[in-house]
Design a protein around this motif. Structure first.
Motif, PDB file in Angstrom:
ATOM      1  N   GLY A  43       1.559 -22.784  18.874  1.00 26.74           N
ATOM      2  CA  GLY A  43       0.828 -21.872  19.748  1.00 26.74           C
ATOM      3  C   GLY A  43      -0.623 -21.753  19.325  1.00 26.74           C
ATOM      4  O   GLY A  43      -0.919 -21.304  18.210  1.00 26.74           O
ATOM      5  N   ASP A  44      -1.526 -22.182  20.195  1.00 27.27           N
ATOM      6  CA  ASP A  44      -2.965 -22.063  19.935  1.00 27.27           C
ATOM      7  C   ASP A  44      -3.424 -20.707  20.464  1.00 27.27           C
ATOM      8  O   ASP A  44      -3.789 -20.567  21.635  1.00 27.27           O
ATOM      9  CB  ASP A  44      -3.713 -23.207  20.612  1.00 27.27           C
ATOM     10  CG  ASP A  44      -5.206 -23.175  20.327  1.00 27.27           C
ATOM     11  OD1 ASP A  44      -5.667 -22.224  19.651  1.00 27.27           O
ATOM     12  OD2 ASP A  44      -5.922 -24.086  20.785  1.00 27.27           O
ATOM     13  N   TYR A 276      -2.642 -16.331  30.851  1.00 31.98           N
ATOM     14  CA  TYR A 276      -3.028 -16.227  29.445  1.00 31.98           C
ATOM     15  C   TYR A 276      -2.290 -17.220  28.552  1.00 31.98           C
ATOM     16  O   TYR A 276      -2.889 -17.826  27.651  1.00 31.98           O
ATOM     17  CB  TYR A 276      -2.761 -14.808  28.929  1.00 31.98           C
ATOM     18  CG  TYR A 276      -3.895 -13.842  29.196  1.00 31.98           C
ATOM     19  CD1 TYR A 276      -5.030 -13.828  28.400  1.00 31.98           C
ATOM     20  CD2 TYR A 276      -3.820 -12.941  30.248  1.00 31.98           C
ATOM     21  CE1 TYR A 276      -6.073 -12.953  28.637  1.00 31.98           C
ATOM     22  CE2 TYR A 276      -4.863 -12.053  30.506  1.00 31.98           C
ATOM     23  CZ  TYR A 276      -5.988 -12.056  29.688  1.00 31.98           C
ATOM     24  OH  TYR A 276      -7.028 -11.189  29.935  1.00 31.98           O
ATOM     25  N   VAL A 277      -0.988 -17.395  28.756  1.00 29.50           N
ATOM     26  CA  VAL A 277      -0.183 -18.051  27.718  1.00 29.50           C
ATOM     27  C   VAL A 277       0.317 -19.456  28.035  1.00 29.50           C
ATOM     28  O   VAL A 277       0.712 -20.178  27.121  1.00 29.50           O
ATOM     29  CB  VAL A 277       1.041 -17.168  27.357  1.00 29.50           C
ATOM     30  CG1 VAL A 277       0.588 -15.850  26.761  1.00 29.50           C
ATOM     31  CG2 VAL A 277       1.933 -16.936  28.578  1.00 29.50           C
ATOM     32  N   SER A 278       0.321 -19.847  29.306  1.00 26.26           N
ATOM     33  CA  SER A 278       0.955 -21.117  29.656  1.00 26.26           C
ATOM     34  C   SER A 278       0.381 -22.286  28.863  1.00 26.26           C
ATOM     35  O   SER A 278       1.108 -23.053  28.228  1.00 26.26           O
ATOM     36  CB  SER A 278       0.820 -21.377  31.163  1.00 26.26           C
ATOM     37  OG  SER A 278       1.448 -22.597  31.505  1.00 26.26           O
ATOM     38  N   SER A 279      -0.936 -22.441  28.874  1.00 26.74           N
ATOM     39  CA  SER A 279      -1.553 -23.594  28.216  1.00 26.74           C
ATOM     40  C   SER A 279      -1.661 -23.435  26.710  1.00 26.74           C
ATOM     41  O   SER A 279      -2.041 -24.375  26.004  1.00 26.74           O
ATOM     42  CB  SER A 279      -2.953 -23.834  28.802  1.00 26.74           C
ATOM     43  OG  SER A 279      -3.803 -22.731  28.526  1.00 26.74           O
ATOM     44  N   ALA A 280      -1.325 -22.261  26.187  1.00 25.81           N
ATOM     45  CA  ALA A 280      -1.507 -21.992  24.755  1.00 25.81           C
ATOM     46  C   ALA A 280      -0.385 -22.561  23.898  1.00 25.81           C
ATOM     47  O   ALA A 280      -0.540 -22.666  22.678  1.00 25.81           O
ATOM     48  CB  ALA A 280      -1.633 -20.487  24.516  1.00 25.81           C
ATOM     49  N   ILE A 404       8.195 -21.397  15.622  1.00 22.72           N
ATOM     50  CA  ILE A 404       6.873 -21.243  16.226  1.00 22.72           C
ATOM     51  C   ILE A 404       5.816 -21.317  15.139  1.00 22.72           C
ATOM     52  O   ILE A 404       5.899 -20.618  14.131  1.00 22.72           O
ATOM     53  CB  ILE A 404       6.733 -19.907  16.976  1.00 22.72           C
ATOM     54  CG1 ILE A 404       7.799 -19.776  18.054  1.00 22.72           C
ATOM     55  CG2 ILE A 404       5.343 -19.809  17.615  1.00 22.72           C
ATOM     56  CD1 ILE A 404       7.759 -18.458  18.787  1.00 22.72           C
ATOM     57  N   TYR A 405       4.827 -22.187  15.327  1.00 20.37           N
ATOM     58  CA  TYR A 405       3.699 -22.310  14.425  1.00 20.37           C
ATOM     59  C   TYR A 405       2.453 -21.824  15.166  1.00 20.37           C
ATOM     60  O   TYR A 405       2.086 -22.389  16.192  1.00 20.37           O
ATOM     61  CB  TYR A 405       3.507 -23.768  13.984  1.00 20.37           C
ATOM     62  CG  TYR A 405       4.673 -24.344  13.224  1.00 20.37           C
ATOM     63  CD1 TYR A 405       4.677 -24.344  11.833  1.00 20.37           C
ATOM     64  CD2 TYR A 405       5.768 -24.887  13.888  1.00 20.37           C
ATOM     65  CE1 TYR A 405       5.750 -24.879  11.125  1.00 20.37           C
ATOM     66  CE2 TYR A 405       6.841 -25.414  13.191  1.00 20.37           C
ATOM     67  CZ  TYR A 405       6.827 -25.403  11.807  1.00 20.37           C
ATOM     68  OH  TYR A 405       7.896 -25.923  11.113  1.00 20.37           O
ATOM     69  N   TYR A 406       1.823 -20.784  14.642  1.00 17.32           N
ATOM     70  CA  TYR A 406       0.608 -20.253  15.257  1.00 17.32           C
ATOM     71  C   TYR A 406      -0.624 -20.858  14.592  1.00 17.32           C
ATOM     72  O   TYR A 406      -0.667 -21.039  13.377  1.00 17.32           O
ATOM     73  CB  TYR A 406       0.538 -18.734  15.096  1.00 17.32           C
ATOM     74  CG  TYR A 406       1.574 -17.956  15.864  1.00 17.32           C
ATOM     75  CD1 TYR A 406       1.668 -18.054  17.255  1.00 17.32           C
ATOM     76  CD2 TYR A 406       2.447 -17.090  15.208  1.00 17.32           C
ATOM     77  CE1 TYR A 406       2.594 -17.321  17.955  1.00 17.32           C
ATOM     78  CE2 TYR A 406       3.380 -16.355  15.913  1.00 17.32           C
ATOM     79  CZ  TYR A 406       3.450 -16.467  17.285  1.00 17.32           C
ATOM     80  OH  TYR A 406       4.382 -15.731  17.976  1.00 17.32           O
ATOM     81  N   MET A 407      -1.650 -21.082  15.396  1.00 13.74           N
ATOM     82  CA  MET A 407      -2.911 -21.600  14.882  1.00 13.74           C
ATOM     83  C   MET A 407      -4.059 -21.018  15.689  1.00 13.74           C
ATOM     84  O   MET A 407      -3.884 -20.476  16.779  1.00 13.74           O
ATOM     85  CB  MET A 407      -2.934 -23.122  14.971  1.00 13.74           C
ATOM     86  CG  MET A 407      -2.681 -23.669  16.373  1.00 13.74           C
ATOM     87  SD  MET A 407      -3.150 -25.372  16.606  1.00 13.74           S
ATOM     88  CE  MET A 407      -4.920 -25.215  16.793  1.00 13.74           C
ATOM     89  N   MET A 408      -5.261 -21.141  15.110  1.00 15.30           N
ATOM     90  CA  MET A 408      -6.483 -20.718  15.798  1.00 15.30           C
ATOM     91  C   MET A 408      -7.662 -21.380  15.098  1.00 15.30           C
ATOM     92  O   MET A 408      -7.673 -21.503  13.871  1.00 15.30           O
ATOM     93  CB  MET A 408      -6.625 -19.193  15.764  1.00 15.30           C
ATOM     94  CG  MET A 408      -7.866 -18.670  16.482  1.00 15.30           C
ATOM     95  SD  MET A 408      -8.056 -16.867  16.370  1.00 15.30           S
ATOM     96  CE  MET A 408      -6.741 -16.346  17.471  1.00 15.30           C
ATOM     97  N   SER A 409      -8.649 -21.807  15.864  1.00 15.98           N
ATOM     98  CA  SER A 409      -9.836 -22.405  15.272  1.00 15.98           C
ATOM     99  C   SER A 409     -10.756 -21.309  14.734  1.00 15.98           C
ATOM    100  O   SER A 409     -10.669 -20.145  15.137  1.00 15.98           O
ATOM    101  CB  SER A 409     -10.590 -23.249  16.300  1.00 15.98           C
ATOM    102  OG  SER A 409     -11.200 -22.412  17.276  1.00 15.98           O
ATOM    103  N   PHE A 410     -11.654 -21.682  13.833  1.00 16.16           N
ATOM    104  CA  PHE A 410     -12.589 -20.701  13.285  1.00 16.16           C
ATOM    105  C   PHE A 410     -13.518 -20.148  14.364  1.00 16.16           C
ATOM    106  O   PHE A 410     -13.893 -18.974  14.329  1.00 16.16           O
ATOM    107  CB  PHE A 410     -13.412 -21.329  12.162  1.00 16.16           C
ATOM    108  CG  PHE A 410     -12.870 -21.019  10.799  1.00 16.16           C
ATOM    109  CD1 PHE A 410     -13.078 -19.785  10.212  1.00 16.16           C
ATOM    110  CD2 PHE A 410     -12.136 -21.973  10.104  1.00 16.16           C
ATOM    111  CE1 PHE A 410     -12.567 -19.499   8.958  1.00 16.16           C
ATOM    112  CE2 PHE A 410     -11.621 -21.693   8.848  1.00 16.16           C
ATOM    113  CZ  PHE A 410     -11.833 -20.458   8.266  1.00 16.16           C
ATOM    114  N   SER A 411     -13.900 -20.977  15.311  1.00 16.70           N
ATOM    115  CA  SER A 411     -14.785 -20.491  16.382  1.00 16.70           C
ATOM    116  C   SER A 411     -14.084 -19.426  17.217  1.00 16.70           C
ATOM    117  O   SER A 411     -14.696 -18.417  17.613  1.00 16.70           O
ATOM    118  CB  SER A 411     -15.231 -21.664  17.265  1.00 16.70           C
ATOM    119  OG  SER A 411     -14.116 -22.295  17.875  1.00 16.70           O
ATOM    120  N   ASP A 412     -12.780 -19.623  17.475  1.00 12.96           N
ATOM    121  CA  ASP A 412     -12.035 -18.606  18.224  1.00 12.96           C
ATOM    122  C   ASP A 412     -11.837 -17.355  17.371  1.00 12.96           C
ATOM    123  O   ASP A 412     -11.826 -16.233  17.890  1.00 12.96           O
ATOM    124  CB  ASP A 412     -10.681 -19.162  18.668  1.00 12.96           C
ATOM    125  CG  ASP A 412     -10.825 -20.252  19.708  1.00 12.96           C
ATOM    126  OD1 ASP A 412     -11.800 -20.214  20.474  1.00 12.96           O
ATOM    127  OD2 ASP A 412      -9.974 -21.151  19.745  1.00 12.96           O
TER     128      ASP A 412
END
Length: 448
Positions: A43-44, A276-280, A404-412
């Protein structure tokens, strides 16, 4: 720490700009290949931040209330709560989930059209007052169980091109609104607004025009009964496409300015869910069994384009309609499988079908697609799997739920800080270097 969907704790990997979603998927597949080939999501959560920025740029000041049933994983709910989004709940469990995040009752709407009396009482005790209603029996039930309720009359829309059957099932007519207002007066229940819903399969944006016009009629009707209405809920139906969002805004903005101007004091809200969530979320599944047939009857048109001796492959994967593909039972799959392993561009493609692990005749995920020949143990990737796939799932045949593996970029993450991220949410983040080591055991953490 590795957890399961029912675990309360979770972590979000902060990715350096050099790391990508594909790197995360590769790493997870490497780990699962060695520890047990279990289906998993990546999950991005940064995409939720981007979607919210997009919403604010296009749809403000319409406030979003996220339908929890769309994807109820804590990572999603906590990020959206941090962004100041409200929540539309359809059950006691969903209300409890949101309350555990510290969301105030004013930011929660109870939207189930067929409510259990016990759950109405739960909402009353929790101070959740705003709820929807579309018939007199439901209104009387609410009056008995929650005298302080504030109702949104759910009116039907004239969408004859999409979910006509659903619109006949839920939502009341303008004529019946007058009867409901009479009942509300009799039972001493407040009516504070109107709700309608336009399906995301609806291609006719004129439906919004009719619905907003009907809502204005209901507001005028309410004045006759002495109700002070100040909420208009334009429902969901937002696909996630920026173009569709802009098209909807282009249609509704002039009508809102005319019928519900700012000085009217009416707060316009919406219920974007899959937006909000479909593409994430991306789902990775593993092939657990395979069959080869050379004489299988194929759908019309396919048989004519293949050689008689060309094989047809049936693959069974470790997730199905009793799990992540549950929405496939009621609607078409809106994503196509992607083969994870590398294969040559000129490699032949074969007619294939994909099935879940239950051996049930309903557990067909993809009826017909073209894939290179795959082997047991190979992985398939499905994009856009964040909507309607991550709620309560069956444990049919004891197959495990996906991790489920969650992630997020530093810019986000920086955008999150600008949105007022709290220290409580920060505890769930940890750093992931741009050069991902495939052998790392604790690089990513799983949760629900």
């Amino acid at each position: 720490m590795k957890g399961f969907l029912e675990d309360a704790n979770y972590s979000i990997g902060l990715l350096d700009e050099g790391a990508t979603l594909a790197d995360v998927i590769d790493n997870c597949i490497y780990e699962h290949t060695h520890t047990g080939k279990r289906a998993f999501y990546v999950g991005d959560l940064g995409k939720l931040v981007k979607k919210n920025i997009q919403w604010q740029n296009v749809m403000a000041p319409i406030k979003p209330f996220y339908p929890v049933k769309c994807n109820s994983t804590p990572g999603v709910l906590e990020i959206l709560g941090t962004l100041g989004i409200g929540f539309a709940c359809s059950s006691k469990s969903e209300m409890a989930l949101v309350q555990d995040l510290g969301i105030s009752p004013e930011n929660i709407i109870y939207t189930n059209p067929c409510k259990q009396a016990s759950q109405i009482k739960y909402a009353a005790k929790a101070g959740i007052n705003i709820m929807t209603c579309d018939n007199d029996i439901e209104l009387k039930k609410i009056a008995r169980s929650h005298p302080n309720a504030k109702l949104l009359l759910h009116i039907a829309t004239e969408d004859i091109t999409a979910d006509e059957e659903m619109n006949m099932k839920f939502g009341t007519t303008l004529k019946n609104c007058r009867h409901l207002m009479e009942c509300a007066k009799e039972f001493g229940i407040q009516i504070v607004g109107v709700k309608f819903h336009v399906s995301n399969t609806c291609k006719e944006l004129q439906t919004y025009i009719h619905a907003i016009s009907d809502a204005r009629c209901v507001f005028d009707m309410a004045e006759e009964f002495g109700f002070k209405m100040d909420i208009l809920d334009i429902g969901g139906g937002f696909t996630g496409s920026e173009l569709q969002l802009e098209e909807v805004n282009h249609v509704i903005r002039p009508l809102l300015d005319i019928y519900f101007p700012k000085e009217s004091g009416v707060n316009v809200i919406a219920e974007p869910g899959c937006y909000y969530v479909s593409s994430a979320f991306t789902l990775a599944v593993n092939i657990i069994a395979k069959k080869t047939e050379c004489d299988k009857l194929l759908p019309s048109g396919v048989e004519q384009t293949r050689n008689d001796d060309e094989p047809v492959f049936t693959y069974y994967i470790n997730d199905g309609v009793y799990g992540s593909f549950a929405s496939k039972l009621s609607e078409k799959l809106n994503t196509i499988p992607e083969v994870h392993k590398k294969y040559k561009e000129d490699e032949p493609l074969f007619t294939s079908s994909l099935w879940g692990p239950s051996c049930d005749e309903l557990d067909q995920i993809v009826e017909n697609c073209l894939l290179p020949e795959l082997s047991v143990g190979d992985w398939l990737i499905f994009d856009n799997m964040g909507s309607g796939t991550l709620g309560e799932q069956s444990t049919f045949n004891d197959y495990q739920r996906p991790l489920i593996y969650y992630m997020m970029s530093f810019s986000d993450w920086d955008e999150m800080q600008d949105a007022g991220i709290t220290s409580d949410t920060m505890k769930n983040f940890f750093f992931v270097p741009s050069c991902i080591q495939l052998s790392s055991e604790d690089r990513f953490s799983t949760a629900a």
